[in-house]
Design a protein around this motif. Structure first.
Motif, PDB file in Angstrom:
ATOM      1  N   PHE A  38       0.847  -1.189   0.000  1.00 32.57           N
ATOM      2  CA  PHE A  38       0.000   0.000   0.000  1.00 32.57           C
ATOM      3  C   PHE A  38       0.883   1.239   0.000  1.00 32.57           C
ATOM      4  O   PHE A  38       1.752   1.387   0.863  1.00 32.57           O
ATOM      5  N   GLY A  39       0.627   2.130  -0.937  1.00 32.32           N
ATOM      6  CA  GLY A  39       1.439   3.328  -1.062  1.00 32.32           C
ATOM      7  C   GLY A  39       0.833   4.533  -0.387  1.00 32.32           C
ATOM      8  O   GLY A  39      -0.138   4.423   0.381  1.00 32.32           O
ATOM      9  N   PRO A  40       1.359   5.722  -0.669  1.00 31.86           N
ATOM     10  CA  PRO A  40       0.810   6.964  -0.111  1.00 31.86           C
ATOM     11  C   PRO A  40      -0.620   7.185  -0.616  1.00 31.86           C
ATOM     12  O   PRO A  40      -0.978   6.746  -1.715  1.00 31.86           O
ATOM     13  N   GLU A  41      -1.424   7.871   0.176  1.00 29.32           N
ATOM     14  CA  GLU A  41      -2.795   8.143  -0.254  1.00 29.32           C
ATOM     15  C   GLU A  41      -2.845   9.031  -1.491  1.00 29.32           C
ATOM     16  O   GLU A  41      -3.820   9.003  -2.248  1.00 29.32           O
ATOM     17  N   SER A  42      -1.795   9.803  -1.741  1.00 26.75           N
ATOM     18  CA  SER A  42      -1.720  10.632  -2.944  1.00 26.75           C
ATOM     19  C   SER A  42      -1.397   9.823  -4.188  1.00 26.75           C
ATOM     20  O   SER A  42      -1.457  10.342  -5.313  1.00 26.75           O
ATOM     21  N   LEU A 100      -8.889   5.700  -2.317  1.00 24.15           N
ATOM     22  CA  LEU A 100      -9.381   5.380  -0.981  1.00 24.15           C
ATOM     23  C   LEU A 100      -8.362   5.783   0.071  1.00 24.15           C
ATOM     24  O   LEU A 100      -7.150   5.726  -0.170  1.00 24.15           O
ATOM     25  N   ARG A 101      -8.840   6.174   1.238  1.00 23.80           N
ATOM     26  CA  ARG A 101      -7.943   6.331   2.371  1.00 23.80           C
ATOM     27  C   ARG A 101      -7.310   4.978   2.675  1.00 23.80           C
ATOM     28  O   ARG A 101      -7.905   3.923   2.427  1.00 23.80           O
ATOM     29  N   THR A 102      -6.113   5.009   3.226  1.00 20.04           N
ATOM     30  CA  THR A 102      -5.347   3.776   3.407  1.00 20.04           C
ATOM     31  C   THR A 102      -6.101   2.735   4.223  1.00 20.04           C
ATOM     32  O   THR A 102      -6.135   1.547   3.873  1.00 20.04           O
ATOM     33  N   GLU A 103      -6.730   3.165   5.324  1.00 24.55           N
ATOM     34  CA  GLU A 103      -7.415   2.181   6.166  1.00 24.55           C
ATOM     35  C   GLU A 103      -8.613   1.559   5.463  1.00 24.55           C
ATOM     36  O   GLU A 103      -8.938   0.387   5.679  1.00 24.55           O
ATOM     37  N   PHE A 104      -9.277   2.314   4.567  1.00 26.48           N
ATOM     38  CA  PHE A 104     -10.410   1.765   3.830  1.00 26.48           C
ATOM     39  C   PHE A 104      -9.933   0.792   2.757  1.00 26.48           C
ATOM     40  O   PHE A 104     -10.572  -0.233   2.494  1.00 26.48           O
ATOM     41  N   ALA A 105      -8.818   1.111   2.123  1.00 25.91           N
ATOM     42  CA  ALA A 105      -8.240   0.206   1.134  1.00 25.91           C
ATOM     43  C   ALA A 105      -7.819  -1.110   1.803  1.00 25.91           C
ATOM     44  O   ALA A 105      -8.092  -2.206   1.297  1.00 25.91           O
ATOM     45  N   PHE A 106      -7.167  -1.001   2.942  1.00 26.13           N
ATOM     46  CA  PHE A 106      -6.743  -2.183   3.684  1.00 26.13           C
ATOM     47  C   PHE A 106      -7.946  -3.018   4.121  1.00 26.13           C
ATOM     48  O   PHE A 106      -7.978  -4.240   3.957  1.00 26.13           O
ATOM     49  N   SER A 107      -8.966  -2.354   4.638  1.00 29.86           N
ATOM     50  CA  SER A 107     -10.177  -3.046   5.066  1.00 29.86           C
ATOM     51  C   SER A 107     -10.847  -3.758   3.895  1.00 29.86           C
ATOM     52  O   SER A 107     -11.324  -4.892   4.036  1.00 29.86           O
ATOM     53  N   SER A 108     -10.866  -3.125   2.725  1.00 28.33           N
ATOM     54  CA  SER A 108     -11.476  -3.741   1.550  1.00 28.33           C
ATOM     55  C   SER A 108     -10.727  -5.001   1.137  1.00 28.33           C
ATOM     56  O   SER A 108     -11.334  -6.035   0.832  1.00 28.33           O
TER      57      SER A 108
END
Length: 238
Positions: free
Chosen positions: A193-197, A222-230
């Protein structure tokens, strides 16, 4: 807190444990347990159990192991890499990792990240507490390995990874929604997972020069935590 988390070293020889911290307060004031009632317990890296309340007072709860329970969930056998997120985001990542029981988390500061985040208590001392909140929620017994790469080069780390690497990117070639790789084939897979930008041009050039696959969660940022959760949700569902 659906489960009470304890460590093996907290148990006495007779398999009883005395709790005086927030776990005791939870048992007494939230669960409202009384003597002879039962409590679900996770022993970290060991298993799920039912414990019986031997004694409960204003200041302590004494529990004793009664029965072993079937594992409440099978941990997700994956590894995840994060470009150093904000401390508040990291709390959610640790919590989710504890809830799903992934193999490992690694944190590295890519070139665009604020390296002052490393000084946050979340990274220096409180991270295990946030993993424990996830374990207490789901009953997962597996505590993930955690690596903080403050003094390491993140690209060198990826280059020496002994397994497959999947880079999360909005324009990825793989689509998580249709990804059907069996979980037992993912034990040495690192999701990056990279930077949110988003990844910059040099980062993408680096990925393209190596045999890394890219994966999309959909055509939105997506914000990082939402991407991770997905990612965790889709893999767990499958």
């Amino acid at each position: 807190m659906n489960w009470i988390l304890i460590q093996r070293e907290e148990l006495r020889i007779n398999e009883s444990v005395t709790l005086t911290d927030e776990r005791h307060n939870h048992i007494r004031t939230i669960l409202k347990k009384k003597p002879d009632e039962e409590v679900q317990v996770v022993i970290q890296n060991e298993g799920n159990y039912m414990f019986r309340v031997l004694q409960i007072t204003e200041t302590e709860s004494i529990l004793i192991k009664k029965d072993s329970l079937s594992r409440t969930l099978n941990p997700l056998p994956i590894h995840c890499f994060f470009s150093l997120p904000r401390p508040q985001t990291a709390k959610k990542i640790f919590h989710l990792a504890g809830a799903y029981g992934i193999n490992s988390l690694s944190f590295f500061a890519t070139e665009t990240k604020n390296k002052e985040y490393w000084t946050s208590p979340v990274y220096t001392k409180d991270w295990n507490q946030w993993v424990h909140t996830g374990m207490s929620q789901t009953g997962n017994v597996h505590f993930p390995m955690i690596q903080f790469g403050q003094k390491q080069n993140w690209k060198k780390y990826l280059e020496t990874w002994d397994g497959n690497i999947i880079v999360m990117d909005r324009m990825g070639e793989l689509d998580l929604k249709t990804y059907k790789e069996p979980l037992d084939h993912l034990q040495n897979t690192l999701f990056v997972f990279g930077p949110e930008s988003g990844w910059n041009e040099d980062d993408m050039k680096f990925f393209n020069e190596l045999p890394y696959k890219t994966m999309t969660l959909g055509n939105i940022n997506l914000r990082t935590e939402f991407a991770f959760s997905s990612l965790l949700y889709f893999l767990f569902r499958n």
